[in-house]
Design a protein around this motif. Structure first.
Motif, mmCIF file in Angstrom:
data_model
loop_
_atom_site.group_PDB
_atom_site.id
_atom_site.type_symbol
_atom_site.label_atom_id
_atom_site.label_comp_id
_atom_site.label_asym_id
_atom_site.label_seq_id
_atom_site.Cartn_x
_atom_site.Cartn_y
_atom_site.Cartn_z
ATOM 1 N N LEU A 281 17.954 83.881 -6.355
ATOM 2 C CA LEU A 281 18.667 84.101 -5.097
ATOM 3 C C LEU A 281 17.749 84.159 -3.877
ATOM 4 O O LEU A 281 18.229 84.070 -2.740
ATOM 5 N N VAL A 282 16.437 84.294 -4.108
ATOM 6 C CA VAL A 282 15.501 84.226 -2.972
ATOM 7 C C VAL A 282 15.295 82.787 -2.512
ATOM 8 O O VAL A 282 14.629 82.554 -1.502
ATOM 9 N N LEU A 347 10.362 84.798 4.414
ATOM 10 C CA LEU A 347 11.688 84.205 4.581
ATOM 11 C C LEU A 347 12.326 84.608 5.899
ATOM 12 O O LEU A 347 13.057 83.815 6.516
ATOM 13 N N THR A 348 12.051 85.813 6.362
ATOM 14 C CA THR A 348 12.568 86.240 7.660
ATOM 15 C C THR A 348 11.985 85.387 8.779
ATOM 16 O O THR A 348 12.693 84.966 9.707
ATOM 17 N N VAL A 349 10.671 85.102 8.684
ATOM 18 C CA VAL A 349 10.031 84.236 9.682
ATOM 19 C C VAL A 349 10.658 82.844 9.644
ATOM 20 O O VAL A 349 10.965 82.257 10.701
ATOM 21 N N MET A 350 10.882 82.288 8.465
ATOM 22 C CA MET A 350 11.484 80.960 8.360
ATOM 23 C C MET A 350 12.896 80.941 8.930
ATOM 24 O O MET A 350 13.296 79.997 9.621
ATOM 25 N N ALA A 351 13.667 81.998 8.664
ATOM 26 C CA ALA A 351 15.030 82.077 9.193
ATOM 27 C C ALA A 351 15.023 82.083 10.719
ATOM 28 O O ALA A 351 15.836 81.404 11.363
ATOM 29 N N LEU A 352 14.084 82.824 11.307
ATOM 30 C CA LEU A 352 14.007 82.898 12.766
ATOM 31 C C LEU A 352 13.557 81.563 13.360
ATOM 32 O O LEU A 352 14.101 81.109 14.375
ATOM 33 N N LEU A 353 12.575 80.922 12.745
ATOM 34 C CA LEU A 353 12.075 79.651 13.268
ATOM 35 C C LEU A 353 13.138 78.561 13.213
ATOM 36 O O LEU A 353 13.378 77.849 14.194
ATOM 37 N N PHE A 354 13.782 78.411 12.060
ATOM 38 C CA PHE A 354 14.809 77.373 11.932
ATOM 39 C C PHE A 354 16.063 77.726 12.728
ATOM 40 O O PHE A 354 16.726 76.854 13.282
ATOM 41 N N GLY A 355 16.372 79.017 12.796
ATOM 42 C CA GLY A 355 17.565 79.443 13.519
ATOM 43 C C GLY A 355 17.466 79.233 15.017
ATOM 44 O O GLY A 355 18.492 79.056 15.696
ATOM 45 N N ALA A 423 24.101 77.813 -8.227
ATOM 46 C CA ALA A 423 24.809 78.222 -7.010
ATOM 47 C C ALA A 423 23.944 78.000 -5.772
ATOM 48 O O ALA A 423 24.417 77.469 -4.753
ATOM 49 N N VAL A 424 22.663 78.391 -5.846
ATOM 50 C CA VAL A 424 21.766 78.231 -4.699
ATOM 51 C C VAL A 424 21.543 76.751 -4.394
ATOM 52 O O VAL A 424 21.609 76.318 -3.232
ATOM 53 N N SER A 425 21.283 75.958 -5.427
ATOM 54 C CA SER A 425 20.965 74.545 -5.229
ATOM 55 C C SER A 425 22.163 73.735 -4.744
ATOM 56 O O SER A 425 22.022 72.814 -3.942
ATOM 57 N N THR A 426 23.348 74.085 -5.247
ATOM 58 C CA THR A 426 24.551 73.363 -4.842
ATOM 59 C C THR A 426 24.943 73.675 -3.409
ATOM 60 O O THR A 426 25.396 72.795 -2.663
ATOM 61 N N TYR A 443 18.560 84.050 1.980
ATOM 62 C CA TYR A 443 17.498 84.227 0.991
ATOM 63 C C TYR A 443 16.625 85.444 1.343
ATOM 64 O O TYR A 443 16.189 86.184 0.447
ATOM 65 N N ALA A 444 16.373 85.653 2.640
ATOM 66 C CA ALA A 444 15.588 86.815 3.057
ATOM 67 C C ALA A 444 16.309 88.114 2.707
ATOM 68 O O ALA A 444 15.686 89.085 2.262
#
Length: 479
Positions: A281-282, A347-355, A423-426, A443-444
């Protein structure tokens, strides 16, 4: 050493660590094929989309379809291993890997490709159960964690070899959709390359000894004594007595043995299921299934995207050695906790950058600062996962359950892992259509929740014999 010690069943030189490591390495080849099968789709997914033209949901389903086979393979591998032996299940997995490689390469449409991927998934699921169980059952307690880590090391090496193979094949053809040898498109040769390690796995698996605990279960005590004496060492007769005591029931273990008072299952089984769920789930497999097309979508070229993915895979291999070197010294639980904290931050950094990335032609565009920052965060995430949750979950699943329920419990936990992976991949292609910031934010959140889960529900198993493992309790988790 005295003759008395030898008479009692001790090997004069103790366990033969090198021989044990070699045998464990052969079992871990199932993990290599697991990793190869997982990652081979990475380089082919763009070509599959171009060739067959599925929508986002159908493409995601096809990519993840192998995971349905994985869940089924994991579910049935335990009972089959108890009935026919660990080695025969390895041989069965080798055959299924081979058939899937040929069928996927020859697929005529998205549905036939999906079907052959499911066949390969059956093999992956079986190997994911058998390898950690076999390694745990044949390894001395003092090195069991390191040998158990071979499963994850084999997985990440398999991922790297698949990505390298994809890169070389695509580069040689001038693109994944371009014809290579015999007029077949490059992406078809990516699948066919799996045939080589699949056959090698079967040949080598036929040369290693059966698990001593399976031999005791089948009352083949002379063979069990010989395997324990050669690979585990110590007082063989005492160890045989311990195994017999924990396998007192002569019937084959059943899923009914897992029933307990909390939501229908024993607490230790729920702990194993939780480990499996959080490992997926991560979002780790998003990196290995979709990273090539992901980096292309945010502005990198196809060639650079393949190269970035290979670098990430090399990083994953390198940090797995950290886990191998530390898991029997530091322990399982501390590694999981530190890994969860690091994954949550990355993952938090990635969420902020892409978001917060600007959208151009319906795709987020990372600038000269955000692009490298996202690459760094993605690799930090892989480092934290590879040094902790990647290998440690497989180690714990192989050793945390008592002998009586091990095969059935691993089957349930591994099936849960593959369903979570599915579930994650789909859902990732659909989530990415909504926004990559949302996907990585989810994921974060899961990484943050895993910190609480490990702290509350996981017991330390470092240095314990398999015969000491609890059957129904996780109350030692806080120790």
């Amino acid at each position: 050493m005295s003759t008395d010690a030898t008479a009692k069943g001790r090997h004069p030189s103790g366990p033969r660590t090198l021989h044990t490591a070699l045998v464990a390495g052969v079992a871990a080849l199932g993990g290599f094929l697991f990793g190869f099968d997982t990652a081979v789709i990475n380089g082919a997914v763009g070509a599959i989309e171009t060739t067959f033209g599925p929508g986002s949901l159908l493409l995601g389903f096809s990519v993840a379809s192998a995971l349905l086979g994985c869940a089924a393979g994991a579910w049935f591998a335990g009972p089959l291993a108890n009935r026919y032996g660990r080695i025969r299940v390895m041989l069965m997995a080798s055959l299924l890997f081979s058939v899937s490689a040929i069928g996927s390469a020859a697929a005529l449409d998205i549905w036939s490709l999906t079907a052959w991927r499911v066949v390969g998934g059956l093999a992956v699921g079986a190997a994911s159960v058998i390898a950690p169980a076999y390694i745990a059952e044949i390894a001395p307690a003092g090195i069991r964690g390191r040998l158990g880590s071979l499963q994850q090391l084999a997985i990440v090496i398999g991922i790297f070899v698949a990505l390298l193979s994809n890169y070389l094949i695509a580069t040689g053809a001038g693109g994944a959709t371009e014809p290579l040898w015999l007029g077949a498109d490059a992406w078809r040769w990516m699948f066919l390359a799996e045939l080589v390690p699949a056959v090698a796995y079967g040949v080598l698996a036929s040369r290693i000894p059966e698990s001593p605990r399976y031999l005791v279960l089948k009352e083949r005590l002379t063979e069990a004594r010989a395997v324990l004496d050669r690979f585990v060492g110590g007082d063989t007769e005492e160890r045989l007595d311990e195994i017999r005591e924990t396998l007192r029931s002569v019937r084959t273990p059943r899923l009914a043995d897992l029933l307990g008072p909390r939501l229908g299952l024993l607490p230790i089984v729920w702990a194993g299921i939780g480990l499996s769920l959080f490992q997926q789930l991560v979002g780790i497999n998003v990196i290995f299934y979709y990273s090539t097309v992901l980096w292309q979508s945010v502005g990198f070229s196809e060639s650079d995207s393949f190269l970035i993915t290979m670098i990430t895979s090399i990083t994953n291999i390198a940090v797995t050695f950290i886990a191998i070197a530390t898991v029997d010294k530091v322990g399982r639980k501390p590694l999981l906790l530190s890994g969860s904290v690091g994954m949550f931050a990355a993952l938090t950094v990635m969420a902020l950058l892409f978001g917060n990335a600007p959208i151009v032609d319906d795709e987020p565009q990372l600038g000269p600062v955000a692009g490298p920052a996202a690459l760094i965060a993605a690799n930090v995430f892989v480092v934290c996962f590879g040094a902790s949750w990647g290998p440690v979950v497989w180690i714990l699943l192989g050793e945390m359950f008592s002998n009586r329920i091990r095969a059935a419990a691993i089957a349930v936990a591994a099936a849960a892992q593959w369903l979570a992976n599915f579930a994650v991949s789909t859902t990732f292609p659909v989530l990415s259509d909504v926004g990559l910031g949302l996907a990585y934010g989810i994921y974060a959140t899961c990484a943050g929740l895993s910190i609480v889960f490990v702290a509350k529900a996981i017991s330390e198993t470092k240095g314990k014999e398999l015969e000491e493992m609890p059957e129904s309790s996780t109350t030692e988790a806080a120790r």
